[in-house]
Motif scaffolding. Structure first.
Motif, PDB file in Angstrom:
ATOM      1  N   ILE A  71       0.843  -1.200   0.000  1.00  0.00           N
ATOM      2  CA  ILE A  71       0.000   0.000   0.000  1.00  0.00           C
ATOM      3  C   ILE A  71       0.873   1.244   0.000  1.00  0.00           C
ATOM      4  O   ILE A  71       0.595   2.212  -0.701  1.00  0.00           O
ATOM      5  CB  ILE A  71      -0.966  -0.017   1.204  1.00  0.00           C
ATOM      6  N   HIS A  72       1.946   1.220   0.771  1.00  0.00           N
ATOM      7  CA  HIS A  72       2.866   2.367   0.796  1.00  0.00           C
ATOM      8  C   HIS A  72       3.477   2.604  -0.582  1.00  0.00           C
ATOM      9  O   HIS A  72       3.556   3.738  -1.054  1.00  0.00           O
ATOM     10  CB  HIS A  72       3.971   2.144   1.824  1.00  0.00           C
ATOM     11  N   ASP A  73       3.891   1.535  -1.246  1.00  0.00           N
ATOM     12  CA  ASP A  73       4.492   1.679  -2.577  1.00  0.00           C
ATOM     13  C   ASP A  73       3.498   2.208  -3.596  1.00  0.00           C
ATOM     14  O   ASP A  73       3.853   2.980  -4.479  1.00  0.00           O
ATOM     15  CB  ASP A  73       5.067   0.340  -3.056  1.00  0.00           C
ATOM     16  N   ALA A  74       2.237   1.785  -3.487  1.00  0.00           N
ATOM     17  CA  ALA A  74       1.225   2.214  -4.458  1.00  0.00           C
ATOM     18  C   ALA A  74       0.764   3.642  -4.212  1.00  0.00           C
ATOM     19  O   ALA A  74       0.539   4.393  -5.163  1.00  0.00           O
ATOM     20  CB  ALA A  74       0.029   1.274  -4.423  1.00  0.00           C
ATOM     21  N   LEU A  75       0.624   4.040  -2.956  1.00  0.00           N
ATOM     22  CA  LEU A  75       0.019   5.334  -2.654  1.00  0.00           C
ATOM     23  C   LEU A  75       0.952   6.331  -1.988  1.00  0.00           C
ATOM     24  O   LEU A  75       0.641   7.522  -1.940  1.00  0.00           O
ATOM     25  CB  LEU A  75      -1.217   5.134  -1.757  1.00  0.00           C
ATOM     26  N   GLY A  76       2.044   5.869  -1.427  1.00  0.00           N
ATOM     27  CA  GLY A  76       2.975   6.776  -0.774  1.00  0.00           C
ATOM     28  C   GLY A  76       2.582   7.144   0.653  1.00  0.00           C
ATOM     29  O   GLY A  76       3.073   8.116   1.196  1.00  0.00           O
ATOM     30  N   TRP A  77       1.708   6.380   1.272  1.00  0.00           N
ATOM     31  CA  TRP A  77       1.273   6.650   2.640  1.00  0.00           C
ATOM     32  C   TRP A  77       1.934   5.670   3.614  1.00  0.00           C
ATOM     33  O   TRP A  77       2.316   4.574   3.246  1.00  0.00           O
ATOM     34  CB  TRP A  77      -0.231   6.464   2.783  1.00  0.00           C
ATOM     35  N   ARG A  78       2.028   6.081   4.857  1.00  0.00           N
ATOM     36  CA  ARG A  78       2.444   5.159   5.908  1.00  0.00           C
ATOM     37  C   ARG A  78       1.185   4.443   6.383  1.00  0.00           C
ATOM     38  O   ARG A  78       0.187   5.077   6.696  1.00  0.00           O
ATOM     39  CB  ARG A  78       3.080   5.887   7.077  1.00  0.00           C
ATOM     40  N   VAL A  79       1.236   3.129   6.445  1.00  0.00           N
ATOM     41  CA  VAL A  79       0.053   2.328   6.748  1.00  0.00           C
ATOM     42  C   VAL A  79       0.345   1.428   7.941  1.00  0.00           C
ATOM     43  O   VAL A  79       1.418   0.834   8.026  1.00  0.00           O
ATOM     44  CB  VAL A  79      -0.339   1.459   5.525  1.00  0.00           C
ATOM     45  N   GLN A  80      -0.623   1.344   8.834  1.00  0.00           N
ATOM     46  CA  GLN A  80      -0.566   0.392   9.933  1.00  0.00           C
ATOM     47  C   GLN A  80      -1.834  -0.451   9.880  1.00  0.00           C
ATOM     48  O   GLN A  80      -2.941   0.094   9.825  1.00  0.00           O
ATOM     49  CB  GLN A  80      -0.489   1.098  11.280  1.00  0.00           C
ATOM     50  N   ILE A  81      -1.650  -1.759   9.876  1.00  0.00           N
ATOM     51  CA  ILE A  81      -2.764  -2.695   9.808  1.00  0.00           C
ATOM     52  C   ILE A  81      -2.634  -3.646  10.992  1.00  0.00           C
ATOM     53  O   ILE A  81      -1.558  -4.181  11.250  1.00  0.00           O
ATOM     54  CB  ILE A  81      -2.738  -3.494   8.489  1.00  0.00           C
ATOM     55  N   GLU A  82      -3.737  -3.855  11.672  1.00  0.00           N
ATOM     56  CA  GLU A  82      -3.731  -4.795  12.800  1.00  0.00           C
ATOM     57  C   GLU A  82      -3.743  -6.239  12.306  1.00  0.00           C
ATOM     58  O   GLU A  82      -3.038  -7.082  12.829  1.00  0.00           O
ATOM     59  CB  GLU A  82      -4.947  -4.537  13.690  1.00  0.00           C
ATOM     60  N   ASP A  83      -4.563  -6.528  11.287  1.00  0.00           N
ATOM     61  CA  ASP A  83      -4.687  -7.895  10.803  1.00  0.00           C
ATOM     62  C   ASP A  83      -5.108  -7.891   9.340  1.00  0.00           C
ATOM     63  O   ASP A  83      -5.809  -6.981   8.889  1.00  0.00           O
ATOM     64  CB  ASP A  83      -5.729  -8.651  11.637  1.00  0.00           C
ATOM     65  N   VAL A  84      -4.680  -8.898   8.616  1.00  0.00           N
ATOM     66  CA  VAL A  84      -5.058  -9.088   7.213  1.00  0.00           C
ATOM     67  C   VAL A  84      -5.746 -10.437   7.105  1.00  0.00           C
ATOM     68  O   VAL A  84      -5.225 -11.449   7.570  1.00  0.00           O
ATOM     69  CB  VAL A  84      -3.816  -9.066   6.282  1.00  0.00           C
ATOM     70  N   GLY A  85      -6.943 -10.432   6.507  1.00  0.00           N
ATOM     71  CA  GLY A  85      -7.675 -11.677   6.333  1.00  0.00           C
ATOM     72  C   GLY A  85      -8.013 -11.915   4.874  1.00  0.00           C
ATOM     73  O   GLY A  85      -8.122 -10.981   4.085  1.00  0.00           O
ATOM     74  N   LEU A  86      -8.173 -13.175   4.527  1.00  0.00           N
ATOM     75  CA  LEU A  86      -8.555 -13.580   3.177  1.00  0.00           C
ATOM     76  C   LEU A  86      -9.805 -14.446   3.286  1.00  0.00           C
ATOM     77  O   LEU A  86      -9.731 -15.673   3.182  1.00  0.00           O
ATOM     78  CB  LEU A  86      -7.420 -14.353   2.503  1.00  0.00           C
ATOM     79  N   PRO A  87     -10.983 -13.823   3.513  1.00  0.00           N
ATOM     80  CA  PRO A  87     -12.190 -14.620   3.749  1.00  0.00           C
ATOM     81  C   PRO A  87     -12.661 -15.447   2.555  1.00  0.00           C
ATOM     82  O   PRO A  87     -13.254 -16.497   2.731  1.00  0.00           O
ATOM     83  CB  PRO A  87     -13.249 -13.596   4.141  1.00  0.00           C
ATOM     84  N   LYS A  88     -12.407 -14.966   1.333  1.00  0.00           N
ATOM     85  CA  LYS A  88     -12.752 -15.739   0.140  1.00  0.00           C
ATOM     86  C   LYS A  88     -11.838 -15.290  -1.000  1.00  0.00           C
ATOM     87  O   LYS A  88     -11.196 -14.249  -0.907  1.00  0.00           O
ATOM     88  CB  LYS A  88     -14.232 -15.583  -0.217  1.00  0.00           C
ATOM     89  N   PRO A  89     -11.762 -16.057  -2.078  1.00  0.00           N
ATOM     90  CA  PRO A  89     -10.854 -15.701  -3.174  1.00  0.00           C
ATOM     91  C   PRO A  89     -11.155 -14.313  -3.744  1.00  0.00           C
ATOM     92  O   PRO A  89     -12.303 -13.965  -4.008  1.00  0.00           O
ATOM     93  CB  PRO A  89     -11.114 -16.791  -4.217  1.00  0.00           C
ATOM     94  N   GLY A  90     -10.094 -13.524  -3.912  1.00  0.00           N
ATOM     95  CA  GLY A  90     -10.222 -12.191  -4.482  1.00  0.00           C
ATOM     96  C   GLY A  90     -10.596 -11.118  -3.481  1.00  0.00           C
ATOM     97  O   GLY A  90     -10.614  -9.943  -3.807  1.00  0.00           O
ATOM     98  N   LEU A  91     -10.896 -11.491  -2.238  1.00  0.00           N
ATOM     99  CA  LEU A  91     -11.307 -10.521  -1.212  1.00  0.00           C
ATOM    100  C   LEU A  91     -10.251 -10.474  -0.113  1.00  0.00           C
ATOM    101  O   LEU A  91      -9.895 -11.501   0.459  1.00  0.00           O
ATOM    102  CB  LEU A  91     -12.662 -10.897  -0.612  1.00  0.00           C
ATOM    103  N   THR A  92      -9.756  -9.279   0.156  1.00  0.00           N
ATOM    104  CA  THR A  92      -8.805  -9.065   1.236  1.00  0.00           C
ATOM    105  C   THR A  92      -9.467  -8.150   2.248  1.00  0.00           C
ATOM    106  O   THR A  92     -10.049  -7.135   1.887  1.00  0.00           O
ATOM    107  CB  THR A  92      -7.505  -8.423   0.716  1.00  0.00           C
ATOM    108  N   LEU A  93      -9.369  -8.500   3.515  1.00  0.00           N
ATOM    109  CA  LEU A  93      -9.989  -7.732   4.584  1.00  0.00           C
ATOM    110  C   LEU A  93      -8.895  -7.202   5.499  1.00  0.00           C
ATOM    111  O   LEU A  93      -8.137  -7.975   6.091  1.00  0.00           O
ATOM    112  CB  LEU A  93     -10.963  -8.620   5.376  1.00  0.00           C
TER     113      LEU A  93
END
Length: 169
Positions: free
Chosen positions: A48-70
């Motif tokens: 996300i930082h590389d794409a947008l240039g922002w500093r990002v903090q994420i608590e958790d990343v989930g993949l509930p179904k194909p093609g969907l990132t939470l």
């Protein structure tokens, strides 16, 4: 039909068990550990930082179904002055062939004084897209923090689109 010696049969059964049961199970366990590790979350933050240039903090990343990132407990800050740009409890990213849909299903907060930084990043994202593509942001409830008081927007939708040499917001 040919007959196998008992020892040969036992060896073949063991080899089949290892190949069809043990190896796939170890692969799934390794994948689960890798997805739950901090390196996986850090890789998403870097992307996300590389794409947008922002500093990002994420608590958790989930993949509930194909093609969907939470993304859970997402905080985005400006790299230059560490000023908070947005904070959201959840961000859903549904990636398709030519369209990516970003959804904020729960109330999110935006720094209304820094909407210019968000617009610059959207323009940067459009310039970086080489192929035709479309990004849609949908939010159920967004609160903009402004000097004159907070403003709440309900059921908002915005689209970034690249069609040939033309880019639209």
């Amino acid at each position: 039909m040919f007959s196998l010696h008992d020892n040969t049969r036992i060896m073949l059964c063991r080899a089949a068990f290892v190949a069809l049961c043990v190896v796939p199970t170890c692969g799934v366990v390794t994948w689960c550990v890798a997805v739950r590790g901090s390196g996986y979350r850090a890789a998403h933050e870097r992307a996300i930082h590389d794409a947008l240039g922002w500093r990002v903090q994420i608590e958790d990343v989930g993949l509930p179904k194909p093609g969907l990132t939470l993304y859970q407990d997402l905080e985005i800050s400006d790299v230059e002055n560490s000023q908070l740009l947005t904070q959201a409890p959840f961000l859903e990213v549904q990636a398709g062939d030519n369209e990516t849909v970003l959804t904020l299903p729960f109330p999110a907060r935006f720094n209304g004084l820094r909407l210019d930084a968000i617009l610059r990043s959207a323009e940067r994202l459009l310039r970086a897209c080489e192929a035709n593509g479309r990004y849609t942001l949908s939010a159920q409830n967004v609160t903009l923090h402004l000097n004159g008081g907070d403003r709440t927007l309900v059921n908002c939708t915005g689209t970034l689109e690249r069609d040939g040499q033309r880019a639209r917001l």
